[in-house]
Design a protein around this motif. Structure first.
Motif, PDB file in Angstrom:
ATOM      1  N   GLU A 187      28.297 104.654  42.245  1.00 21.76           N
ATOM      2  CA  GLU A 187      28.397 104.468  40.797  1.00 21.76           C
ATOM      3  C   GLU A 187      27.020 104.312  40.167  1.00 21.76           C
ATOM      4  OE1 GLU A 187      30.908 101.083  40.431  1.00 21.76           O
ATOM      5  OE2 GLU A 187      32.768 102.194  40.787  1.00 21.76           O
ATOM      6  N   ALA A 188      26.121 103.572  40.872  1.00 25.10           N
ATOM      7  CA  ALA A 188      24.771 103.414  40.343  1.00 25.10           C
ATOM      8  C   ALA A 188      24.047 104.756  40.301  1.00 25.10           C
ATOM      9  CB  ALA A 188      23.992 102.413  41.198  1.00 25.10           C
ATOM     10  N   ALA A 189      24.210 105.560  41.372  1.00 19.22           N
ATOM     11  CA  ALA A 189      23.573 106.873  41.400  1.00 19.22           C
ATOM     12  C   ALA A 189      24.119 107.775  40.295  1.00 19.22           C
ATOM     13  CB  ALA A 189      23.771 107.529  42.769  1.00 19.22           C
ATOM     14  N   THR A 190      25.434 107.698  40.066  1.00 22.66           N
ATOM     15  CA  THR A 190      26.042 108.495  38.997  1.00 22.66           C
ATOM     16  C   THR A 190      25.527 108.070  37.630  1.00 22.66           C
ATOM     17  OG1 THR A 190      28.050 108.801  40.325  1.00 22.66           O
ATOM     18  CG2 THR A 190      28.224 109.188  37.956  1.00 22.66           C
ATOM     19  N   ALA A 191      25.428 106.730  37.440  1.00 18.98           N
ATOM     20  CA  ALA A 191      24.917 106.237  36.160  1.00 18.98           C
ATOM     21  C   ALA A 191      23.470 106.665  35.946  1.00 18.98           C
ATOM     22  CB  ALA A 191      25.031 104.711  36.111  1.00 18.98           C
TER      23      ALA A 191
END
Length: 403
Positions: A187-191
């Motif tokens: 999720e952090a990478a996507t954000a």
């Protein structure tokens, strides 16, 4: 075979195994009365084997987390030595429970299932050891004896299986934690990726349009300087004004990146007039039609999308336009706004139909972010950008279809 384990954890395991050995071996020696330690070997040999079995089984606990497979093998070696000497269940066998827990909690797939099999086989062997080696066979009929042996075997299996089930539960907890951490990282990478795309889109919208106007005005000023210095001066003023506006926009964008809690002021449809003036000063005449007009105050997200799409479409018209005129149509309907920007292009224009560079991708992304659609394609001698943006939720806009 060997798992990564911190030095502190390994020291704690070794100390715990030593404490277990110090507590269970003396109790095991006192468990049987002298002369009855084993029906097979002498007391001296029995005591020596008891110490050996205790050392192996407690040593297996010491490396349970470090190497669950090796721990299981060592524990089995101690148990076999104990059974071969005719020693029944002893307090030192508590170490086996810790080993079975370790196989289920930290062992590989093979060790995991080997631990379960060991609990079953160990329970059966323990009941056989009690009744047939230690001379505690139940009295009575054959049926009652079989029932008693079966009951003891089941209880032994359950006793050994309980810590294995506990280790299995901890294994599931560890797996859930790993999954959760992986999900958090994803999720952090996507954000981060979405943030990079947003930054790239905003930088392109701000800088590309301003540079296109500056280039057009600079070229015009250079050509007009020889014949009419006044026009050149006016063009240079436009260049200066556009550059200052672009610098202000870039500073605002950098402020947003530095302080994420606020978006700061964003362009609205009220700024379209200034945008059209910049395009006109760049040498391209915009013919604007707004029919019908906005029914009230559109949502801020829709206004921003309309402005940025219009900005990029007009920038493309400045760069690639051939006729000096661009037709702009805005239709503010009750549930959506429709955009059309049409300008003539030269035959040498190599932009593919419906595709293009970052600008077209950015326009399409801005439309999709609020649930709308956009297409940009060549129609004969014209290049046309059409967009349909919902005025409402994305779900409502998605039902409007695509041109």
């Amino acid at each position: 075979m060997i798992r990564p384990l911190s030095r502190t954890a390994l020291v704690l395991d070794i100390v715990g195994a030593f404490v277990l050995f110090a507590l269970t071996v003396p109790v095991s020696l006192a468990f049987y009365a002298p002369g009855n330690l084993s029906p097979i070997v002498s007391d001296a040999v029995g005591i020596g084997i008891l110490f050996l079995a205790g050392t192996l089984q407690c040593g297996a606990v010491a490396v349970g987390r470090l190497a669950p497979g090796i721990s299981l093998v060592v524990a089995w070696a101690g148990a076999i030595a104990q059974m071969a000497a005719g020693l029944g269940p002893l307090p030192i066998n508590l170490a086996i429970l810790g080993v079975l827990y370790a196989t289920a909690a930290w062992g590989s797939t093979k060790v995991f299932w080997a631990g379960l099999g060991s609990a079953f086989v160990g329970g059966v062997l323990a009941s056989v050891q009690i009744f047939f080696v230690n001379g505690l066979a139940p009295a009575g009929s054959i049926v009652s004896s079989i029932a008693t042996i079966t009951l003891v075997a089941v209880m032994s299996i359950l006793a050994l299986g309980a810590p294995w089930l506990g280790g299995f539960g901890w294994r599931m907890v560890l797996r859930w934690r790993a999954t959760r951490e992986a999900q958090t990282l994803a999720e952090a990478a996507t954000a981060e990726e979405q943030e990079r795309v947003r930054i790239a889109r905003d930088m392109h919208d701000i800088v590309a349009h301003s540079l296109a106007v500056i280039i057009a005005q600079s070229d015009g000023a250079r050509y007009a300087a020889a014949s009419d210095p006044a026009i050149a001066t006016e063009a240079l003023g436009t260049v200066s004004q556009t550059a200052r506006a672009a610098l202000s926009d870039v500073r605002m964008l950098l402020t947003q990146l530095r302080h994420r809690q606020g978006d700061g002021p964003q362009p609205t449809i009220a700024d379209l007039d200034q945008l059209f003036q910049q395009v006109q000063q760049a040498g391209l005449e915009p013919r604007v039609t707004v029919d019908p007009t906005p029914p009230g105050e559109p949502p801020a997200a829709v206004q921003l999308a309309v402005y940025r799409i219009m900005q990029e479409a007009l920038t493309n018209a400045i760069r690639h336009g051939a006729g000096g005129v661009v037709d702009v149509r805005l239709s503010w309907l009750a549930d959506r706004v429709e955009i059309e920007v049409r300008n003539a292009v030269t035959d040498a224009d190599a932009r593919p139909s419906g595709g293009g560079g970052h600008g077209i991708v950015g326009m399409r992304e801005r439309a999709q972010l609020i649930g709308g659609t956009l297409c940009a394609e060549r129609e004969g001698v014209d290049f046309v950008v059409r967009g349909r943006l919902p005025i409402g939720s994305p779900a409502e806009g998605a039902t409007g279809g695509e041109e």
